[in-house]
Design a protein around this motif. Sequence first.
Motif, PDB file in Angstrom:
ATOM      1  N   ILE A   5       1.436   8.865   5.736  1.00 26.08           N
ATOM      2  CA  ILE A   5       0.817   8.682   4.425  1.00 26.08           C
ATOM      3  C   ILE A   5       1.458   7.452   3.807  1.00 26.08           C
ATOM      4  O   ILE A   5       2.683   7.369   3.679  1.00 26.08           O
ATOM      5  N   VAL A   6       0.617   6.489   3.443  1.00 26.04           N
ATOM      6  CA  VAL A   6       1.110   5.233   2.888  1.00 26.04           C
ATOM      7  C   VAL A   6       1.317   5.368   1.386  1.00 26.04           C
ATOM      8  O   VAL A   6       0.445   5.857   0.653  1.00 26.04           O
ATOM      9  N   VAL A   7       2.483   4.958   0.943  1.00 30.39           N
ATOM     10  CA  VAL A   7       2.803   4.816  -0.470  1.00 30.39           C
ATOM     11  C   VAL A   7       2.910   3.313  -0.719  1.00 30.39           C
ATOM     12  O   VAL A   7       3.601   2.611   0.028  1.00 30.39           O
ATOM     13  N   VAL A   8       2.178   2.828  -1.722  1.00 31.58           N
ATOM     14  CA  VAL A   8       2.216   1.401  -2.027  1.00 31.58           C
ATOM     15  C   VAL A   8       3.138   1.163  -3.215  1.00 31.58           C
ATOM     16  O   VAL A   8       3.187   1.945  -4.154  1.00 31.58           O
ATOM     17  N   GLY A   9       3.892   0.075  -3.134  1.00 36.50           N
ATOM     18  CA  GLY A   9       4.767  -0.340  -4.218  1.00 36.50           C
ATOM     19  C   GLY A   9       4.374  -1.735  -4.664  1.00 36.50           C
ATOM     20  O   GLY A   9       3.918  -2.550  -3.851  1.00 36.50           O
ATOM     21  N   ALA A  10       4.537  -1.998  -5.943  1.00 44.04           N
ATOM     22  CA  ALA A  10       4.185  -3.302  -6.495  1.00 44.04           C
ATOM     23  C   ALA A  10       5.438  -4.099  -6.805  1.00 44.04           C
ATOM     24  O   ALA A  10       6.286  -3.658  -7.578  1.00 44.04           O
ATOM     25  N   LEU A  35      10.135   0.178  -7.464  1.00 43.87           N
ATOM     26  CA  LEU A  35       8.954  -0.647  -7.626  1.00 43.87           C
ATOM     27  C   LEU A  35       7.817   0.324  -7.929  1.00 43.87           C
ATOM     28  O   LEU A  35       7.637   1.300  -7.204  1.00 43.87           O
ATOM     29  N   PRO A  36       7.057   0.125  -9.006  1.00 37.98           N
ATOM     30  CA  PRO A  36       6.016   1.090  -9.352  1.00 37.98           C
ATOM     31  C   PRO A  36       4.916   1.124  -8.304  1.00 37.98           C
ATOM     32  O   PRO A  36       4.689   0.149  -7.588  1.00 37.98           O
ATOM     33  N   GLY A  37       4.235   2.244  -8.221  1.00 35.44           N
ATOM     34  CA  GLY A  37       3.141   2.404  -7.269  1.00 35.44           C
ATOM     35  C   GLY A  37       2.879   3.867  -7.009  1.00 35.44           C
ATOM     36  O   GLY A  37       3.223   4.723  -7.821  1.00 35.44           O
ATOM     37  N   GLY A  38       2.298   4.167  -5.863  1.00 34.30           N
ATOM     38  CA  GLY A  38       1.999   5.555  -5.537  1.00 34.30           C
ATOM     39  C   GLY A  38       1.232   5.680  -4.239  1.00 34.30           C
ATOM     40  O   GLY A  38       1.057   4.713  -3.497  1.00 34.30           O
ATOM     41  N   LYS A  39       0.747   6.900  -3.982  1.00 33.31           N
ATOM     42  CA  LYS A  39       0.080   7.211  -2.724  1.00 33.31           C
ATOM     43  C   LYS A  39      -1.314   6.602  -2.647  1.00 33.31           C
ATOM     44  O   LYS A  39      -2.050   6.573  -3.625  1.00 33.31           O
ATOM     45  N   GLN A  81       4.852   0.634   1.728  1.00 33.03           N
ATOM     46  CA  GLN A  81       4.397  -0.738   1.926  1.00 33.03           C
ATOM     47  C   GLN A  81       4.357  -1.392   0.552  1.00 33.03           C
ATOM     48  O   GLN A  81       3.980  -0.742  -0.429  1.00 33.03           O
ATOM     49  N   VAL A  82       4.745  -2.659   0.487  1.00 28.64           N
ATOM     50  CA  VAL A  82       4.858  -3.351  -0.804  1.00 28.64           C
ATOM     51  C   VAL A  82       3.989  -4.600  -0.792  1.00 28.64           C
ATOM     52  O   VAL A  82       3.916  -5.307   0.213  1.00 28.64           O
ATOM     53  N   TRP A  83       3.351  -4.839  -1.922  1.00 26.84           N
ATOM     54  CA  TRP A  83       2.582  -6.057  -2.152  1.00 26.84           C
ATOM     55  C   TRP A  83       3.147  -6.770  -3.369  1.00 26.84           C
ATOM     56  O   TRP A  83       3.539  -6.115  -4.341  1.00 26.84           O
ATOM     57  N   THR A  84       3.167  -8.092  -3.327  1.00 31.07           N
ATOM     58  CA  THR A  84       3.422  -8.810  -4.565  1.00 31.07           C
ATOM     59  C   THR A  84       2.137  -8.709  -5.380  1.00 31.07           C
ATOM     60  O   THR A  84       1.034  -8.609  -4.831  1.00 31.07           O
TER      61      THR A  84
END
Length: 136
Positions: A5-10, A35-39, A81-84
């Motif tokens: 399960i991917v959790v994305v962070g900003a 880093l804020p984000g979520g599932k 996983q993180v995205w700018t």
Amino acid sequence: MTERIVVVGAALLDGGRLLAARRSAPPELAGRWELPGGKVEKGEAPEAALVRELREELGVEAETVERVPGEWPLRSPYILQVWTARLRPGSPAARPLQDHDALRWLTPDDIWDVDWLDQDVPAVRETLTRFPTETR
């Protein structure tokens, strides 16, 4: 094999600063920074999930820029996983709405002044390479 399960962070960057969010829940994470984000929801693209999560958690309109190389294990079966990302023009100021009780905009010089969640540390280190050269 268990499905990941991917959790994305900003890595939300603005004016040479990175936004950090202090967790208020669950109790074992409260008081630490992330880093804020979520599932990512089933059938949702990670970039769309990140935009949605930033709207829900911080009340901002943002857009993803690029994926930060790598992914980091969280509690099984989750991976980070993180995205700018950047704020869209006219977006309201970020404020903690869900799961957070404080926000801080950090410069590269004060990035380690907060107690980051262990799993976010490698992502933050990698994000530092994304800061504009003039801010380092």
